[in-house]
Design an enzyme around this catalytic site. Structure first.
Site, PDB file in Angstrom:
ATOM      1  N   ASP A  58     -81.494  98.311  65.907  1.00  0.00           N
ATOM      2  CA  ASP A  58     -82.634  98.826  66.900  1.00  0.00           C
ATOM      3  C   ASP A  58     -82.473 100.047  67.751  1.00  0.00           C
ATOM      4  O   ASP A  58     -81.543  99.886  68.641  1.00  0.00           O
ATOM      5  CB  ASP A  58     -83.227  97.469  68.007  1.00  0.00           C
ATOM      6  CG  ASP A  58     -84.579  97.503  68.398  1.00  0.00           C
ATOM      7  OD1 ASP A  58     -85.183  98.716  68.560  1.00  0.00           O
ATOM      8  OD2 ASP A  58     -84.911  96.274  68.640  1.00  0.00           O
ATOM      9  N   ASP A  59     -83.265 100.858  67.785  1.00  0.00           N
ATOM     10  CA  ASP A  59     -83.267 102.142  68.545  1.00  0.00           C
ATOM     11  C   ASP A  59     -81.999 102.922  68.568  1.00  0.00           C
ATOM     12  O   ASP A  59     -81.653 103.573  69.442  1.00  0.00           O
ATOM     13  CB  ASP A  59     -83.446 101.832  69.981  1.00  0.00           C
ATOM     14  CG  ASP A  59     -84.732 101.027  70.305  1.00  0.00           C
ATOM     15  OD1 ASP A  59     -85.762 101.118  69.666  1.00  0.00           O
ATOM     16  OD2 ASP A  59     -84.991 100.846  71.860  1.00  0.00           O
ATOM     17  N   CYS A  98     -91.146  99.344  67.230  1.00  0.00           N
ATOM     18  CA  CYS A  98     -90.609  98.244  66.463  1.00  0.00           C
ATOM     19  C   CYS A  98     -91.240  97.395  65.377  1.00  0.00           C
ATOM     20  O   CYS A  98     -90.935  97.487  64.358  1.00  0.00           O
ATOM     21  CB  CYS A  98     -90.385  97.120  67.656  1.00  0.00           C
ATOM     22  SG  CYS A  98     -89.280  97.629  68.914  1.00  0.00           S
ATOM     23  N   ARG A 102     -90.984  97.304  61.366  1.00  0.00           N
ATOM     24  CA  ARG A 102     -90.667  96.362  60.710  1.00  0.00           C
ATOM     25  C   ARG A 102     -91.508  95.874  59.291  1.00  0.00           C
ATOM     26  O   ARG A 102     -91.058  95.237  58.380  1.00  0.00           O
ATOM     27  CB  ARG A 102     -90.113  95.187  61.668  1.00  0.00           C
ATOM     28  CG  ARG A 102     -88.820  95.423  62.202  1.00  0.00           C
ATOM     29  CD  ARG A 102     -88.965  94.615  63.632  1.00  0.00           C
ATOM     30  NE  ARG A 102     -88.097  95.613  64.465  1.00  0.00           N
ATOM     31  CZ  ARG A 102     -86.834  95.522  64.643  1.00  0.00           C
ATOM     32  NH1 ARG A 102     -86.306  94.700  63.786  1.00  0.00           N
ATOM     33  NH2 ARG A 102     -86.054  96.327  65.379  1.00  0.00           N
ATOM     34  N   LYS A 151     -83.256  90.270  65.397  1.00  0.00           N
ATOM     35  CA  LYS A 151     -84.749  90.366  65.938  1.00  0.00           C
ATOM     36  C   LYS A 151     -85.628  90.297  64.755  1.00  0.00           C
ATOM     37  O   LYS A 151     -85.601  91.154  63.879  1.00  0.00           O
ATOM     38  CB  LYS A 151     -84.669  91.625  66.712  1.00  0.00           C
ATOM     39  CG  LYS A 151     -86.224  92.199  67.025  1.00  0.00           C
ATOM     40  CD  LYS A 151     -85.945  93.379  67.744  1.00  0.00           C
ATOM     41  CE  LYS A 151     -87.239  94.028  68.074  1.00  0.00           C
ATOM     42  NZ  LYS A 151     -87.252  95.387  68.839  1.00  0.00           N
ATOM     43  N   HIS A 153     -89.954  89.927  65.258  1.00  0.00           N
ATOM     44  CA  HIS A 153     -90.719  90.962  65.955  1.00  0.00           C
ATOM     45  C   HIS A 153     -91.994  91.092  64.694  1.00  0.00           C
ATOM     46  O   HIS A 153     -92.535  92.255  64.918  1.00  0.00           O
ATOM     47  CB  HIS A 153     -90.257  92.263  66.168  1.00  0.00           C
ATOM     48  CG  HIS A 153     -90.917  92.636  67.791  1.00  0.00           C
ATOM     49  ND1 HIS A 153     -90.382  93.867  68.392  1.00  0.00           N
ATOM     50  CD2 HIS A 153     -92.066  92.326  68.269  1.00  0.00           C
ATOM     51  CE1 HIS A 153     -91.115  93.986  69.148  1.00  0.00           C
ATOM     52  NE2 HIS A 153     -91.965  93.162  69.434  1.00  0.00           N
ATOM     53  N   SER A 176     -88.461  91.841  71.031  1.00  0.00           N
ATOM     54  CA  SER A 176     -87.419  92.495  71.783  1.00  0.00           C
ATOM     55  C   SER A 176     -86.983  91.879  72.809  1.00  0.00           C
ATOM     56  O   SER A 176     -87.513  90.917  73.518  1.00  0.00           O
ATOM     57  CB  SER A 176     -88.213  93.999  72.100  1.00  0.00           C
ATOM     58  OG  SER A 176     -88.638  94.590  71.032  1.00  0.00           O
ATOM     59  N   HIS A 260     -81.244  98.297  71.626  1.00  0.00           N
ATOM     60  CA  HIS A 260     -82.347  98.088  72.452  1.00  0.00           C
ATOM     61  C   HIS A 260     -82.267  97.977  74.059  1.00  0.00           C
ATOM     62  O   HIS A 260     -81.176  97.040  74.142  1.00  0.00           O
ATOM     63  CB  HIS A 260     -83.596  97.162  71.979  1.00  0.00           C
ATOM     64  CG  HIS A 260     -84.908  97.312  72.436  1.00  0.00           C
ATOM     65  ND1 HIS A 260     -85.191  96.717  73.542  1.00  0.00           N
ATOM     66  CD2 HIS A 260     -86.057  97.670  71.527  1.00  0.00           C
ATOM     67  CE1 HIS A 260     -86.594  97.081  73.680  1.00  0.00           C
ATOM     68  NE2 HIS A 260     -86.946  97.527  72.798  1.00  0.00           N
ATOM     69  N   ASP A 311     -84.622 101.246  62.962  1.00  0.00           N
ATOM     70  CA  ASP A 311     -85.893 100.907  63.041  1.00  0.00           C
ATOM     71  C   ASP A 311     -86.789 102.157  63.612  1.00  0.00           C
ATOM     72  O   ASP A 311     -88.065 102.358  63.379  1.00  0.00           O
ATOM     73  CB  ASP A 311     -86.438  99.751  63.913  1.00  0.00           C
ATOM     74  CG  ASP A 311     -86.288  99.947  65.286  1.00  0.00           C
ATOM     75  OD1 ASP A 311     -85.154 100.544  65.737  1.00  0.00           O
ATOM     76  OD2 ASP A 311     -86.910  99.247  65.946  1.00  0.00           O
ATOM     77  N   ASN A 312     -86.051 102.986  64.433  1.00  0.00           N
ATOM     78  CA  ASN A 312     -86.869 104.176  64.943  1.00  0.00           C
ATOM     79  C   ASN A 312     -85.751 105.120  65.809  1.00  0.00           C
ATOM     80  O   ASN A 312     -84.599 104.593  65.879  1.00  0.00           O
ATOM     81  CB  ASN A 312     -87.901 103.939  65.978  1.00  0.00           C
ATOM     82  CG  ASN A 312     -87.551 102.769  67.038  1.00  0.00           C
ATOM     83  OD1 ASN A 312     -88.046 101.768  66.947  1.00  0.00           O
ATOM     84  ND2 ASN A 312     -86.620 103.237  67.865  1.00  0.00           N
ATOM     85  N   LYS A 326     -87.543 108.024  70.265  1.00  0.00           N
ATOM     86  CA  LYS A 326     -88.289 106.997  70.043  1.00  0.00           C
ATOM     87  C   LYS A 326     -89.914 107.012  70.532  1.00  0.00           C
ATOM     88  O   LYS A 326     -89.966 107.675  71.509  1.00  0.00           O
ATOM     89  CB  LYS A 326     -87.760 105.654  70.909  1.00  0.00           C
ATOM     90  CG  LYS A 326     -88.494 104.348  70.603  1.00  0.00           C
ATOM     91  CD  LYS A 326     -87.803 103.242  71.269  1.00  0.00           C
ATOM     92  CE  LYS A 326     -88.641 101.848  71.158  1.00  0.00           C
ATOM     93  NZ  LYS A 326     -88.066 100.774  71.781  1.00  0.00           N
TER      94      LYS A 326
END
Length: 500
Positions: A58-59, A98, A102, A151, A153, A176, A260, A311-312, A326
């Site tokens: 994540d991130d 997010c 996904r 996670k 989401h 998140s 994140h 994810d980003n 992001k």
């Protein structure tokens, strides 16, 4: 045979000759495989369906890993993975935030086509529709054991929970880690409460920002989740799954909570570097190393495809040398650090510079496992020829379009934006000098990886072609949208609104 026939009387010879003629004619006129049939047969994988481990951070930014030049955090396990597997330099996700990202990853379909929100919250009223086929559902249908650890989401209530979307089991947080608890979620009878919280407070609708629940399957088992131990606990849970299911085939989806905000690390990694973000990155790298070792101990390296990506773009870390981070459709928001490893199948130490995307994973895994593709249209393509290192393999994306925010198109080395530089929030994280006043943007991502020089005025034909692709994609998504699911809240549930 000829001599025997000639020695026979004519009355015996004639029936035998007629029978032989009939047999020969049947053989001659049997249907023969067409060229297309032969091509299809030749394209089918000759390998046993692999175990699949999909690690989704994540991130994590493009510049947060050693194999992309990071100098702050140390990522020895990821760097080793890059050497022993294949590095994908131009791998795109389906959204720079997010939930949209996904959705694209697990369904092979752009989130707008499925009417999903880019980011879901505990007070959101919808999630991924159960009619959509996830990677987990596709693989479970052919005998895979499936689990999601981390996670989720994509909807925190029925019918959108992981165990309702193809996963045999789930362990993790439903959204998140900067969010809050929804009182509608089911509490386990053995729930562990922390921070002085009582069960009565939880039942009366207690909520607190950055305090999120930890779930197992469909129940909350800990509140608030101890975020300092999440990376460690996810890793241990994943290792147990690998050992238990080593006979295979299995699908392990490991979407980490970190890195994140709010950042948190275990005591082993606290204060290890100059910055908390680097500590968190190093713990994620440790986790990757543990997963690789678990696969090796189980003796299944040659049967296991391991995919690592994010994810980003970076929220706290670095997306350099890419532009922005992001939330942006510049490359810093959607082009992610990606490695794929499969001993003996994916050539070691290779680099793929072709355009690939997270939507491609579902159709690729369908091909490798001989699973049935979803009956509804998807947006991804099979990229196995690139993964296996075929010398003539090219990106299946003539154009890769994203409609998030003001939108963008990637085609070969070109990146196109149908809007004027500086006119959207996309530029805010970056101090841009000498903004172009041209109405659209075009960058050569090979010669100018940081997207600094707008070439739109010099290449009007390319601009025209990519604008048409963008408009066609826009029209297609609008004409072929499918519904999201409405979350099912138990009667009498307390409000899920954001806490003050």
């Amino acid at each position: 045979m000829q001599c025997v026939l000639l020695s026979m009387p004519l009355r015996y010879r004639l029936p035998i000759l007629l029978l032989l003629a009939a047999v020969l004619s049947m053989v001659f006129f049997l249907p023969q495989p067409s060229v297309a049939d032969e091509d299809i047969q030749g394209d089918q994988p000759t390998i046993k369906p692999p175990n699949v481990i999909l690690i989704f951070i994540d991130d994590l930014g493009y510049g947060d890993v050693g194999f992309n030049g990071a100098t702050g955090p140390r990522t020895p396990h990821l760097d080793k993975m890059a050497k022993e597997g294949m590095l994908f330099t131009d791998f795109y996700v389906g959204c720079p935030v997010c939930s949209g990202s996904r959705t694209a990853l697990l369904t092979g379909t752009h989130y707008q086509r499925l009417n999903m929100d880019a980011v879901l919250f505990p007070n959101s009223q919808r999630g991924l529709h159960p009619n959509e086929v996830t990677i987990a559902e596709m693989l479970r249908a052919i005998g895979y054991q499936t689990t999601c650890i981390g996670k989720w989401h994509l909807g925190h209530l029925p019918p959108c929970l992981p165990t309702m979307q193809g996963f045999d089991s789930y362990y993790g947080i439903p959204y998140s880690n900067d969010m809050w608890i929804d009182p509608a979620n089911k509490l386990s009878e053995k729930i562990v409460l922390r921070e002085g919280i009582t069960i009565e407070q939880v039942q009366k609708g207690h909520k607190h920002m950055n305090w999120v629940p930890l779930m197992r399957d469909e129940e909350i088992i800990e509140y608030p989740a101890d975020q300092t131990t999440l990376t460690k606990r996810y890793t241990e849970e994943a290792m147990r799954f690998i050992e238990a299911e080593k006979e295979g085939p299995f699908f392990l989806y490991l979407p980490h909570t970190m890195v994140h905000l709010p950042l948190a690390v275990s005591s082993t990694f606290a204060g290890r570097t100059e910055r908390l973000i680097w500590d968190a990155i190093e713990e994620v790298d440790w986790s990757v190393g543990q997963i690789l070792q678990a696969v090796q101990r189980a003796g299944i390296e040659e049967q296991t495809l391991i995919i690592f990506t994010s994810d980003n773009g970076a929220a706290v870390g670095s997306s350099l040398p890419l532009r922005s981070r992001k939330g942006s459709v510049y490359d810093g928001g959607i082009r992610e650090p990606t490695v794929m490893q499969w001993k003996g199948k994916i050539p070691a130490g290779r680099i793929c510079r072709e355009v690939t995307a997270s939507v491609d994973l579902l159709p690729t895994l369908a091909f490798l496992s001989d699973a049935k593709l979803p009956s509804q249209p998807i947006d991804g393509y099979n990229i196995w020829p690139l993964m296996e290192g075929k010398p003539d393999a090219k990106s299946p994306h003539e154009t890769y379009c994203l409609l998030h925010g003001p939108g963008t198109v990637r085609s070969g080395k070109w990146k196109y934006y149908p809007w004027q530089e500086g006119k959207h929030h996309e530029d805010r994280p970056r101090k841009v000098k000498n903004l172009s006043n041209h109405p659209v943007q075009l960058y050569d991502t090979v010669a100018d990886i940081g997207e600094t020089t707008n070439l739109a005025p010099q290449y009007p034909e390319i601009v025209k072609r990519l604008q048409i692709a963008f408009e066609n994609h826009q029209a297609d998504l609008k004409a072929n949208q499918r519904p999201a699911a409405n979350l099912e809240r138990p009667p009498g549930s307390l409000s899920s609104d954001r806490p003050r």
